[in-house]
Structure formats: structure tokens, C-alpha cells
Design a protein around this motif. Structure first.
Motif, PDB file in Angstrom:
ATOM      1  N   ALA A 173       0.786  -1.182  -0.135  1.00 13.95           N
ATOM      2  CA  ALA A 173      -0.064   0.017   0.101  1.00 13.95           C
ATOM      3  C   ALA A 173       1.021   1.209  -0.087  1.00 13.95           C
ATOM      4  CB  ALA A 173      -0.862  -0.035   1.320  1.00 13.95           C
ATOM      5  N   ASN A 174       2.031   1.182   0.508  1.00 13.73           N
ATOM      6  CA  ASN A 174       2.981   2.428   0.860  1.00 13.73           C
ATOM      7  C   ASN A 174       4.253   1.963   0.715  1.00 13.73           C
ATOM      8  OD1 ASN A 174       3.602   4.890   1.690  1.00 13.73           O
ATOM      9  ND2 ASN A 174       3.001   4.572   3.666  1.00 13.73           N
TER      10      ASN A 174
ATOM     11  N   ALA B  51       7.440   3.082   2.586  1.00 12.43           N
ATOM     12  CA  ALA B  51       7.508   2.323   4.067  1.00 12.43           C
ATOM     13  C   ALA B  51       8.547   1.138   4.077  1.00 12.43           C
ATOM     14  CB  ALA B  51       6.276   2.395   4.698  1.00 12.43           C
TER      15      ALA B  51
ATOM     16  N   ALA C 102       5.600  -1.399   8.711  1.00 14.78           N
ATOM     17  CA  ALA C 102       4.175  -1.431   8.324  1.00 14.78           C
ATOM     18  C   ALA C 102       3.471  -2.542   9.232  1.00 14.78           C
ATOM     19  CB  ALA C 102       4.041  -1.978   6.850  1.00 14.78           C
TER      20      ALA C 102
END
Ligand SMILES: Nc1ncnc2c1ncn2[C@@H]1O[C@H](COP(=O)(O)OP(=O)(O)O)[C@@H](O)[C@H]1O
Ligand SMILES: [Mg+2]
Length: 388
Positions: free
Chosen positions: A70-71, A74, A79
Motif C-alpha cells: 500500500a505504501n 515504507a 508496516a
């Protein structure tokens, strides 16, 4: 993310998976976690969020969901830690337990408020395992941790450490003193996911790998009934088309958008043109990859071909592998004096292939193809012949 109205639900699939995952049979390694794999953009995350999560919750489990894709910038380890911290957030009973075990003095009144969640983490005061134990004891229910695109955890040291922390938590929570932890991992690439479970040193050794079922004919019936184009679509015609382009709903959606406002179009010609548009979009995606592959240097291409042919047995610098790079170059018709492969050359090629997003490197120097579809493309181009 699709809006609620735009999701085709698969409750039966969710029910079966939940049943299998919650009830671990005698001798089964499913308590180690379960791996669901399917190519990218085929509906894994949608299913996990829209159907699987609610199905676990309906059985009284607490679901912690983290998508490691999702990111992207990161760290995957962070996460996972963040997801577990969010699950603890607001659980005052758990925070109180953690405050006590962390030895915070004034925990009697408002003690939970004094516990800072930053204390939970990898190498922190409270380990992930301790945090999950406290959560399990407090809620007295099964915890299901869903790690979407789990293979990303292997790309950083913190990610690998988080996986081991989860393994420790799982072993502890699945003992008779607590209420159980199941880890469900999804991934878009079978070879990468397999690295998490194939060797004894890996956190999820022996966990079952399940081919996540692609969207089927029932999805196409649903889709054709709702798409609302200026012409009707016949599910019997769209279904083989969908299967031929790898069962990716977005390709159908994008083709639909192409015609949505085309009021001039002859409705009789619509379905045919729709099919052509879907095929054109699919071919466009393959063409991008084909161009990337044909712009590689001979050694880069040889490394890519040998990796694709070897799958998860690929060992980049072994003598036998060096021989296979040379064989690949010979098969490509390279003149004898240009056929060479040495360790530094292969190292450089691997770095270049990573930069081109064709190859993926896990911590500890394990490699895999970034996209499973690269294998199909190389095979279709005849570039794996003689190497398999
Ligand atoms: N069950 C579904 N119903 C409707 N659309 C879906 C469904 N599953 C997937 N899609 C569509 O396909 C896209 C890709 O799905 P996603 O779940 O993100 O795939 P993955 O996680 O496998 O990469 C979604 O954005 C959505 O548009
Ligand atoms: Mg996804």
C-alpha cells in the motif's frame, strides 16, 4: 478501492477458507499460516478486505490487516509493527497489561493512558509477541493477521525480523494457554512467496501454499449485467475473453470506459469492438515488457532467462549456473568470443535488472523475477528453449 456497490462478493470461498484456516487438522502445518497466491490485479486484496475479513469477524476472530504494497517506500517491518500497534490502540485492558509488564509504576489509575504504543516493536521494550499475547488474553479470541503482498517483508532486515517475531507469537498463542493466532499471507508471485516457507530457517516453514481462485464465470455474469454500456454485453462471449487476458477485472473496466460515452457507436458492432479493445489493452501491457526485455545486454538477458528457467532453485553464482548463462548466450546465437560470464559481470547484470524492475532481490541475496508473467513472455518468445 472499489465502492461497496461495485464489488462482486464471494462469500462461499471466504467461508471455506475461514473454516480451513481456523480448524487446523491433526498433523497439518496450517497452524503455521496459509499462503494465498495469484497474479497481480486479479482481486486478492479486494477479496481479503471485502469477504475474508468479515467472514473471520463473523466467527468471532479479531483481524489485523496490513498491505505491504500500500505504501511502497515504507519499511515492511514498520508496516507490520504499525498494524499491530493500531490493533492495540484503544484496548485499555491490553494497554494496562502491557504497562504492568513493562514495569510502569503508576498503572493503577489511568495506567493504560500512560502506556506509549511506541514501546511496542522490534527490539523495543515490549516485543510483538508479548503485545499479541496480551491482546489474545484480553479479548479471549482468535487473532488473524493478514499480510497482503507478504513477500515484501523479505526485502528489508526489519521485515525479516518482523516475520520471525510473528512466528514466535504464533507458537506462543497457539499453545493451549492462549486463544490462537493465524497468519494469512497473500502474494502476487509464487516463487517469492515460496521463499517464506521453503527453508527451515524461514518463518513460515511448511505453511500450505494455496492457489487463490481467480474470478470466474459468475463474476462475468455479474459484470455484464451491471456494466451499463450503450450496448449489451453477452457473458458467454466476455468470459473466454476475460480468461484469455489473465482474469484482470480492470482490463474489462478500462475497455468499458472507452465506450461508455460513445453514443454514436452502432450497438450491433459494440460487443465485437469491446472485445478488440480488451485485447488491445492486454497486448499493450505485454508490449511494454517485451520492449524492456529486448533492450537488455546479452549478459542481462542471459541472467534473466536462466533465472526464469530455474524458478526457485536459482543460485546466481554457482559454477553450474555460470555454465548455463554461457549456454543461454550460445543459444541466442552470440559469437563464441562474446560468450562470457563471470561473477562481477553477473553481479552487475543483477543490479541492472533490479533497476529495470524485472528482477527482485530479497534480503540475504535471494533473487526472483519481479513479475511471474515474464516467464510466460520469455517462453512465448522461445527464450527458455534448451534451458528448462
Ligand atoms: N470482487 C471484485 N468485484 C469487483 N471488482 C473487483 C473485484 N476484485 C477485483 N476487482 C477489481 O480489480 C482491481 C484489482 O483488484 P485487487 O484486489 O487490487 O487485486 P490484487 O490485490 O490481486 O492485485 C480492483 O481495483 C477492482 O477494480
Ligand atoms: Mg493487492
Amino acid at each position: 478501492m472499489p465502492s461497496a456497490a461495485a464489488v462482486f462478493h464471494r462469500p462461499e470461498l471466504a467461508r471455506k477458507l475461514v473454516q480451513q484456516i481456523l480448524q487446523v487438522g491433526v498433523g497439518s502445518a496450517a497452524g503455521s499460516g496459509v499462503f494465498l497466491s495469484a497474479p497481480r490485479r486479479t482481486g486478492k486484496s479486494t477479496f481479503v478486505r471485502e469477504d475474508l475479513r468479515p467472514a473471520f469477524e463473523a466467527e468471532g476472530a479479531l483481524v489485523v490487516y496490513v498491505d505491504l504494497w500500500a505504501n511502497p517506500p515504507a519499511d515492511p517491518g514498520d508496516a507490520i509493527v504499525q498494524a499491530i500497534r493500531s490493533a492495540l490502540q484503544g484496548q485499555d485492558g491490553v494497554l494496562l497489561r502491557l504497562a504492568k509488564s513493562a514495569g510502569l509504576s503508576k498503572f493503577s489509575v489511568g495506567g493504560a493512558m500512560q502506556f506509549d504504543l511506541d514501546r511496542v516493536g522490534l527490539g523495543a521494550t515490549v516485543s510483538l509477541s508479548e503485545a499479541l499475547v496480551a491482546l489474545s488474553d484480553e479479548i479471549a479470541a482468535m487473532i488473524v493477521l493478514v499480510v497482503d503482498e507478504a513477500q515484501h517483508a523479505m526485502t528489508s532486515d526489519a521485515g525479516v525480523a518482523a516475520l520471525f517475531a510473528l512466528k514466535a507469537a504464533r507458537d506462543e498463542l497457539n499453545s493451549s494457554r492462549h486463544h490462537g493466532l493465524r497468519v494469512v499471507c497473500t502474494g502476487s508471485n509464487r516463487d517469492k512467496l515460496a521463499m517464506l516457507r521453503n527453508s527451515k530457517e524461514q518463518a513460515f516453514f511448511g505453511a500450505p501454499m494455496v492457489n487463490f481462485p481467480l474470478l470466474g464465470r459468475d463474476f462475468i455474469d455479474w459484470f455484464c449485467a451491471r456494466i451499463d454500456l450503450p450496448f449489451p454485453l453477452d457473458a458467454a462471449q466476455v468470459w473466454p475473453l476475460f480468461a484469455a487476458v489473465g482474469c484482470q477485472p480492470e482490463l474489462l473496466g478500462a475497455a468499458g470506459d472507452h465506450f461508455r460515452f460513445d453514443f454514436e457507436l452502432d450497438p450491433a458492432a459494440g460487443p465485437q469492438q469491446f472485445a478488440e479493445e480488451v485485447r488491445r489493452l492486454a497486448a499493450e501491457m505485454v508490449e511494454v515488457q517485451r520492449k524492456d526485455i529486448h533492450s537488455l545486454t546479452p549478459i542481462q538477458l542471459a541472467v534473466l532467462r536462466v533465472m526464469a528457467a530455474s524458478g526457485n532453485t536459482y543460485a546466481p553464482f554457482e559454477t553450474a549456473t555460470m555454465g548455463r548463462y554461457r549456454l543461454a548466450m550460445q543459444l541466442a546465437g552470440l559469437p563464441a568470443d562474446e560468450v562470457k560470464a563471470d561473477v562481477p559481470g553477473v553481479q552487475q547484470a543483477l543490479i541492472a535488472l533490479q533497476e529495470k524492475k524485472l528482477v527482485w532481490r530479497a534480503a540475504r541475496g535471494m533473487y526472483a523475477l519481479e513479475e511471474q508473467s515474464t516467464v510466460d513472455l520469455l517462453r512465448a518468445e522461445g527464450l527458455l528453449a534448451g534451458l528448462d
